[in-house]
Write a protein that holds these residues in place. Structure first.
Motif, PDB file in Angstrom:
ATOM      1  N   GLY A  14      -9.892   5.518   0.365  1.00  0.00           N
ATOM      2  CA  GLY A  14     -10.946   4.510   0.371  1.00  0.00           C
ATOM      3  C   GLY A  14     -11.558   4.296   1.744  1.00  0.00           C
ATOM      4  N   TRP A  43      -2.959  -8.367  -4.538  1.00  0.00           N
ATOM      5  CA  TRP A  43      -4.159  -7.674  -5.014  1.00  0.00           C
ATOM      6  C   TRP A  43      -4.512  -6.488  -4.135  1.00  0.00           C
ATOM      7  N   ILE A  44      -4.037  -6.495  -2.900  1.00  0.00           N
ATOM      8  CA  ILE A  44      -4.239  -5.310  -2.049  1.00  0.00           C
ATOM      9  C   ILE A  44      -3.599  -4.101  -2.726  1.00  0.00           C
ATOM     10  N   ARG A  87      -3.124  -3.592  -5.836  1.00  0.00           N
ATOM     11  CA  ARG A  87      -3.857  -3.185  -7.039  1.00  0.00           C
ATOM     12  C   ARG A  87      -5.136  -2.429  -6.700  1.00  0.00           C
ATOM     13  N   CYS A  88      -5.781  -2.835  -5.623  1.00  0.00           N
ATOM     14  CA  CYS A  88      -7.099  -2.285  -5.305  1.00  0.00           C
ATOM     15  C   CYS A  88      -7.059  -1.132  -4.299  1.00  0.00           C
ATOM     16  N   TYR A  89      -5.981  -1.016  -3.547  1.00  0.00           N
ATOM     17  CA  TYR A  89      -5.948  -0.043  -2.453  1.00  0.00           C
ATOM     18  C   TYR A  89      -6.059   1.392  -2.966  1.00  0.00           C
ATOM     19  N   GLN A  90      -6.895   2.173  -2.285  1.00  0.00           N
ATOM     20  CA  GLN A  90      -7.027   3.603  -2.542  1.00  0.00           C
ATOM     21  C   GLN A  90      -6.817   4.340  -1.219  1.00  0.00           C
ATOM     22  N   ARG A 121       1.607  -2.915  -9.445  1.00  0.00           N
ATOM     23  CA  ARG A 121       0.765  -2.346 -10.503  1.00  0.00           C
ATOM     24  C   ARG A 121       1.454  -2.237 -11.858  1.00  0.00           C
ATOM     25  N   THR A 139       0.831  -1.214   0.000  1.00  0.00           N
ATOM     26  CA  THR A 139       0.000   0.000   0.000  1.00  0.00           C
ATOM     27  C   THR A 139       0.861   1.259   0.000  1.00  0.00           C
ATOM     28  N   CYS A 167      -7.869  -9.557   5.079  1.00  0.00           N
ATOM     29  CA  CYS A 167      -7.295 -10.462   4.080  1.00  0.00           C
ATOM     30  C   CYS A 167      -6.538 -11.611   4.748  1.00  0.00           C
TER      31      CYS A 167
END
Length: 230
Positions: free
Chosen positions: A195, A186-187, A189-192, A130, A121, A206
């Protein structure tokens, strides 16, 4: 009879203070600026992608001219290589610190998973996930994949030890290591950053699901209860 000179006339002149900083300080300044270039590039790669980010974009965010960047990096390929290498190095150092503390394999594995979740992150860790290293020349890809292999082997080792000590279900350590790293990646890739969940909350959920699965057992707490304890 000769006259004595005033005492002040015999004092040596004060040495001039050099306007140039020592070489060691110059090197530190250069390294700090180079790191700023890499950090900014990692942020932009994560936001826009590698191909959609130009050196002009990096220079603009740093408020410098594009030619200034060439004092710190050769080209965009070198920037990507260094960003990914830094992400991998952060993971290796974090996992190495866990290994030094010792303890049961299952405890080390959980700690390594938390390290992995936290770093992906962050700017360099996120860039590692990414941006594909397929964008790099073969020699650069080979060097980075050796570092990735070291991480994979460490997860395999901990899984195998966990099985041997009875804390993990019998399984193929290679497949288990791939699944763990893939799920945690995948954290990144998806983390914002803006968010709903913090990195710690995401990691907790997770890791709990990887550890316990998604089937509810009568004697195990729900993931929401685990998060509420943070």
């Amino acid at each position: 009879m000769s006259q004595k000179r005033p005492a002040s006339a015999t004092l040596p002149a004060a040495p001039l203070v050099s306007p140039w900083v020592p070489a060691s300080a110059r090197e530190q300044q250069r390294e700090a600026k180079r790191n700023a270039v890499l950090s900014t590039a990692a942020q932009l790669f994560n936001e826009r992608g590698f191909h959609a980010t130009s050196l002009d974009d990096i220079a603009a965010r740093l408020n410098v001219s594009k030619p200034t960047l060439y004092y710190y990096v050769k080209n965009k390929d070198e920037i990507l290589f260094e960003c990914v290498r830094k992400g991998l190095q952060m993971l290796r150092e974090g996992i190495a610190e866990v290994s030094i503390t010792g303890g049961k394999a299952i405890d080390q594995l959980m700690a390594c998973m938390r390290v992995y979740s936290r770093i992906v992150t962050m700017d360099f860790g996120m860039c590692l996930i990414r941006v594909s290293d397929d964008e790099l020349p073969p020699e650069s890809r080979k060097a980075l994949r050796r570092l990735k292999s070291d991480l994979d082997l460490e997860f395999r080792r901990l899984v195998a030890q966990g099985i041997a000590e009875g804390s993990l279900q019998p399984c193929d350590p290679k497949i288990a290591a791939f699944m763990i790293a893939g799920a945690l990646s995948w954290i990144g890739r998806c983390y914002q950053a803006d968010g709903e969940y913090s990195p710690e909350e995401i990691a907790t959920q997770c890791i709990a699901m990887l550890r316990d699965g998604i089937l509810r057992r009568p004697d195990s707490p729900a993931v929401s209860e685990v998060v509420a304890d943070l």
